[in-house]
Enzyme design. Structure first.
Site, mmCIF file in Angstrom:
data_model
loop_
_atom_site.group_PDB
_atom_site.id
_atom_site.type_symbol
_atom_site.label_atom_id
_atom_site.label_comp_id
_atom_site.label_asym_id
_atom_site.label_seq_id
_atom_site.Cartn_x
_atom_site.Cartn_y
_atom_site.Cartn_z
ATOM 1 N N LYS A 1 0.767 -1.220 -0.024
ATOM 2 C CA LYS A 1 -0.004 0.151 0.191
ATOM 3 C C LYS A 1 1.020 1.280 0.005
ATOM 4 C CE LYS A 1 -3.695 -2.407 2.611
ATOM 5 N NZ LYS A 1 -4.348 -2.308 3.852
ATOM 6 N N GLY B 1 -0.425 0.428 6.100
ATOM 7 C CA GLY B 1 -0.924 -0.556 7.333
ATOM 8 C C GLY B 1 -1.876 -1.511 6.794
ATOM 9 N N ASP B 2 -1.975 -2.744 7.586
ATOM 10 C CA ASP B 2 -2.879 -3.773 7.123
ATOM 11 C C ASP B 2 -2.921 -4.507 8.560
ATOM 12 O OD1 ASP B 2 -4.240 -5.033 4.676
ATOM 13 O OD2 ASP B 2 -3.384 -6.884 6.235
ATOM 14 N N SER B 3 -4.137 -5.037 8.694
ATOM 15 C CA SER B 3 -4.356 -5.712 10.074
ATOM 16 C C SER B 3 -5.065 -6.902 9.665
ATOM 17 C CB SER B 3 -5.296 -4.776 10.936
ATOM 18 O OG SER B 3 -4.842 -3.531 11.196
ATOM 19 N N GLY C 1 0.459 -4.737 10.405
ATOM 20 C CA GLY C 1 1.874 -4.304 9.691
ATOM 21 C C GLY C 1 1.958 -2.998 9.418
#
Ligand SMILES: Nc1nc2c(ncn2[C@@H]2O[C@H](COP(=O)(O)OP(=O)(O)OP(=O)(O)O)[C@@H](O)[C@H]2O)c(=O)[nH]1
Length: 212
Positions: A59, A80-82, A117
């Site tokens: 991203k 970011g990522d979850s 992340g």
């Protein structure tokens, strides 16, 4: 110091604003499922930290790759990522009411790991410089909502579009017994991890505060 948030997450945006940082949110337009499938086809299954780390980086790099408002990006870019790891399975957003209901009936009274992340690119001066990343995890222990509460929570629509089908800062709050780790990790962006990354780039954290 300008921070570009490569995310459409309202929670990530609100978390940064509450911490005194007014980011410029830029949708990353990353096809997460296709990217994960391609990487797993070549390298095998990704565990939760590697998955959120891969997507956070994708991203941020997607936003770094193009001008914003017609000008090169001059600042830091954060992706970011979850994802939620429960009973050995990695879960994203349930999207469908029945999926959310089924997950809650399994996870109530138990615990899981919410992984987030982070990837931060130093893009000052309009060109990509150093990039640093880190993943953070928080162990979330659930209370024991009954079937009627789960049905009402699902009917609210909130759990459908959040990782793990729960929030800690909205309607889902009463259904969370405890969080072991940085609470902002659960919301989707660990502020303490972001501060570490900013300092790793040699930048003082207060430089990101918007003092009006
Ligand atoms: N408010 C809130 N949002 C949460 C919580 N847990 C997870 N989320 C949100 O669930 C979403 C997880 O999906 P992601 O794929 O990481 O991010 P996204 O919302 O699709 O946004 P992009 O970064 O544009 O992909 C994020 O928006 C998180 O902020 C929580 O406890 N509270």
């Amino acid at each position: 110091m300008r921070l570009y948030l490569a995310s459409t997450s309202p929670a990530r945006l609100a978390t940064l604003r509450a911490a005194g940082v007014e980011p410029l949110a830029v949708p990353p337009h990353v096809d997460e499922d296709s990217l994960v499938s391609a990487v797993e086809a070549e390298h095998g299954p990704l565990d939760a930290p590697r998955m959120v780390g891969l997507l956070a980086r994708a991203k941020a790099e997607a936003v770094a790759g193009k001008p914003h408002d017609g000008a090169p990006i001059d600042g830091l870019i954060l992706g970011g990522d979850s994802a939620f790891l429960f009973d050995g399975t990695i879960y994203g957003k349930p999207h469908l009411p029945e999926a959310a209901r089924e997950r809650w009936r399994r996870q109530r009274g138990r615990s899981g790991q919410l992984w987030s992340g982070h990837w931060l690119i130093d893009h000052r001066g309009g060109r990509p410089g150093r990039a640093v990343g880190a993943n953070a995890v928080a162990v979330v222990s659930f209370a024991d909502p009954d079937d009627a509460e789960i049905d009402a929570y699902v009917a609210s629509g909130e759990p459908l579009e959040v990782a793990g089908a729960f929030t800690i800062d909205s309607l889902g709050g009463p259904f969370i017994r405890s969080v072991d780790g940085d609470p902002s990790t659960v919301v989707g962006l660990s502020l303490s991890t972001l501060r570490d990354l900013v300092r790793e780039l040699g930048i003082d954290w207060p430089a990101l505060w918007n003092r009006g």
